[in-house]
Motif scaffolding. Structure first.
Motif, PDB file in Angstrom:
ATOM      1  N   LYS A   1     -10.230  -1.097  -2.933  1.00  0.00           N
ATOM      2  CA  LYS A   1     -11.387  -1.916  -2.525  1.00  0.00           C
ATOM      3  C   LYS A   1     -12.347  -2.114  -3.693  1.00  0.00           C
ATOM      4  O   LYS A   1     -12.891  -3.211  -3.883  1.00  0.00           O
ATOM      5  CB  LYS A   1     -12.117  -1.272  -1.351  1.00  0.00           C
ATOM      6  CG  LYS A   1     -11.382  -1.433  -0.045  1.00  0.00           C
ATOM      7  CD  LYS A   1     -12.104  -0.735   1.088  1.00  0.00           C
ATOM      8  CE  LYS A   1     -11.287  -0.834   2.358  1.00  0.00           C
ATOM      9  NZ  LYS A   1     -11.871  -0.083   3.469  1.00  0.00           N
TER      10      LYS A   1
ATOM     11  N   ARG B   1       1.247   4.241  -2.803  1.00  0.00           N
ATOM     12  CA  ARG B   1       0.942   5.640  -2.493  1.00  0.00           C
ATOM     13  C   ARG B   1       2.105   6.540  -2.901  1.00  0.00           C
ATOM     14  O   ARG B   1       1.905   7.596  -3.500  1.00  0.00           O
ATOM     15  CB  ARG B   1       0.628   5.809  -1.005  1.00  0.00           C
ATOM     16  CG  ARG B   1       0.164   7.195  -0.652  1.00  0.00           C
ATOM     17  CD  ARG B   1      -0.372   7.297   0.771  1.00  0.00           C
ATOM     18  NE  ARG B   1       0.366   6.514   1.733  1.00  0.00           N
ATOM     19  CZ  ARG B   1       1.429   6.944   2.420  1.00  0.00           C
ATOM     20  NH1 ARG B   1       1.883   8.166   2.226  1.00  0.00           N
ATOM     21  NH2 ARG B   1       2.016   6.178   3.288  1.00  0.00           N
TER      22      ARG B   1
ATOM     23  N   PHE C   1       0.826  -1.209   0.000  1.00  0.00           N
ATOM     24  CA  PHE C   1       0.000   0.000   0.000  1.00  0.00           C
ATOM     25  C   PHE C   1       0.861   1.260   0.000  1.00  0.00           C
ATOM     26  O   PHE C   1       0.669   2.153  -0.823  1.00  0.00           O
ATOM     27  CB  PHE C   1      -0.934  -0.012   1.218  1.00  0.00           C
ATOM     28  CG  PHE C   1      -1.889   1.137   1.249  1.00  0.00           C
ATOM     29  CD1 PHE C   1      -3.112   1.059   0.615  1.00  0.00           C
ATOM     30  CD2 PHE C   1      -1.562   2.316   1.911  1.00  0.00           C
ATOM     31  CE1 PHE C   1      -4.008   2.119   0.630  1.00  0.00           C
ATOM     32  CE2 PHE C   1      -2.439   3.384   1.931  1.00  0.00           C
ATOM     33  CZ  PHE C   1      -3.659   3.284   1.297  1.00  0.00           C
TER      34      PHE C   1
ATOM     35  N   ARG D   1      -5.968  -8.792  -2.731  1.00  0.00           N
ATOM     36  CA  ARG D   1      -5.353  -8.202  -1.541  1.00  0.00           C
ATOM     37  C   ARG D   1      -4.888  -9.343  -0.656  1.00  0.00           C
ATOM     38  O   ARG D   1      -5.675 -10.226  -0.313  1.00  0.00           O
ATOM     39  CB  ARG D   1      -6.383  -7.350  -0.808  1.00  0.00           C
ATOM     40  CG  ARG D   1      -5.902  -6.712   0.458  1.00  0.00           C
ATOM     41  CD  ARG D   1      -7.060  -5.941   1.102  1.00  0.00           C
ATOM     42  NE  ARG D   1      -6.622  -5.096   2.174  1.00  0.00           N
ATOM     43  CZ  ARG D   1      -6.529  -5.477   3.440  1.00  0.00           C
ATOM     44  NH1 ARG D   1      -6.855  -6.715   3.793  1.00  0.00           N
ATOM     45  NH2 ARG D   1      -6.108  -4.632   4.361  1.00  0.00           N
TER      46      ARG D   1
ATOM     47  N   SER E   1      -7.221   3.692  -0.794  1.00  0.00           N
ATOM     48  CA  SER E   1      -7.894   2.558  -0.160  1.00  0.00           C
ATOM     49  C   SER E   1      -9.237   2.279  -0.821  1.00  0.00           C
ATOM     50  O   SER E   1      -9.578   1.124  -1.123  1.00  0.00           O
ATOM     51  CB  SER E   1      -8.079   2.838   1.327  1.00  0.00           C
ATOM     52  OG  SER E   1      -8.728   1.776   1.955  1.00  0.00           O
ATOM     53  N   ARG E   2     -10.018   3.329  -1.076  1.00  0.00           N
ATOM     54  CA  ARG E   2     -11.337   3.165  -1.709  1.00  0.00           C
ATOM     55  C   ARG E   2     -11.194   2.584  -3.112  1.00  0.00           C
ATOM     56  O   ARG E   2     -11.912   1.648  -3.486  1.00  0.00           O
ATOM     57  CB  ARG E   2     -12.079   4.498  -1.742  1.00  0.00           C
ATOM     58  CG  ARG E   2     -13.496   4.368  -2.302  1.00  0.00           C
ATOM     59  CD  ARG E   2     -14.230   5.688  -2.407  1.00  0.00           C
ATOM     60  NE  ARG E   2     -13.630   6.506  -3.442  1.00  0.00           N
ATOM     61  CZ  ARG E   2     -13.110   7.720  -3.239  1.00  0.00           C
ATOM     62  NH1 ARG E   2     -13.117   8.257  -2.046  1.00  0.00           N
ATOM     63  NH2 ARG E   2     -12.589   8.398  -4.244  1.00  0.00           N
TER      64      ARG E   2
ATOM     65  N   ASP F   1      -4.553   8.514   1.438  1.00  0.00           N
ATOM     66  CA  ASP F   1      -4.752   7.128   1.882  1.00  0.00           C
ATOM     67  C   ASP F   1      -6.196   6.694   1.658  1.00  0.00           C
ATOM     68  O   ASP F   1      -6.454   5.576   1.212  1.00  0.00           O
ATOM     69  CB  ASP F   1      -4.410   6.975   3.362  1.00  0.00           C
ATOM     70  CG  ASP F   1      -2.921   7.025   3.649  1.00  0.00           C
ATOM     71  OD1 ASP F   1      -2.127   7.088   2.690  1.00  0.00           O
ATOM     72  OD2 ASP F   1      -2.549   6.995   4.838  1.00  0.00           O
ATOM     73  N   ARG F   2      -7.118   7.582   1.967  1.00  0.00           N
ATOM     74  CA  ARG F   2      -8.547   7.256   1.836  1.00  0.00           C
ATOM     75  C   ARG F   2      -8.924   6.965   0.381  1.00  0.00           C
ATOM     76  O   ARG F   2      -9.616   5.988   0.087  1.00  0.00           O
ATOM     77  CB  ARG F   2      -9.372   8.416   2.377  1.00  0.00           C
ATOM     78  CG  ARG F   2     -10.847   8.176   2.307  1.00  0.00           C
ATOM     79  CD  ARG F   2     -11.602   9.319   2.934  1.00  0.00           C
ATOM     80  NE  ARG F   2     -13.019   9.036   2.871  1.00  0.00           N
ATOM     81  CZ  ARG F   2     -13.930   9.950   2.657  1.00  0.00           C
ATOM     82  NH1 ARG F   2     -13.603  11.199   2.516  1.00  0.00           N
ATOM     83  NH2 ARG F   2     -15.194   9.610   2.597  1.00  0.00           N
TER      84      ARG F   2
END
Length: 112
Positions: free
Chosen positions: A62, A46, A42, A72, A58-59, A54-55
């Motif tokens: 997912k 980034r 991760f 993952r 991450s979204r 990060d948000r």
């Protein structure tokens, strides 16, 4: 034979479906990163993408996982370690991304 546009719907096309999977913040960049460097952690992703929160990352990850393009893998250790990779369905999109990349390389201003 060319059909008329009457009764046609863009949403019913394969093109629309493909766009629905890769449209969104950084999704194509994430797939490209995984194509080039998988597996990727991760924080590595980034840093590679730069400027992504990060948000948001991450979204997007997912969503790509839910769409069956990315896997993952979580390692039970301290600190936690998570790696992302393309799965077969995601890897099958790489021909499309490769062609986009090649087009960009051949058509960037100032190269000719």
């Amino acid at each position: 034979m060319v059909q008329g546009i009457e009764g046609a719907s863009f949403e019913d096309t394969g093109y629309s479906y493909t766009l629905s999977l890769i449209r969104g913040e950084h999704k194509m960049s994430i797939l490209y990163c995984l194509m080039e460097y998988e597996p990727v952690r991760f924080n590595e992703m980034r840093r590679y993408l730069g400027g992504v929160s990060d948000r948001t990352l991450s979204r997007s990850l997912k969503e790509l996982e839910a769409d069956g393009l990315v896997s993952r893998r979580e390692f039970p250790q301290i600190p936690p370690r998570v790696e992302y990779s393309l799965i077969e369905r995601g890897a099958s999109l790489m021909d499309v991304l490769d062609r986009l990349c090649a087009w960009g390389e051949n058509n960037r201003p100032g190269l000719k």
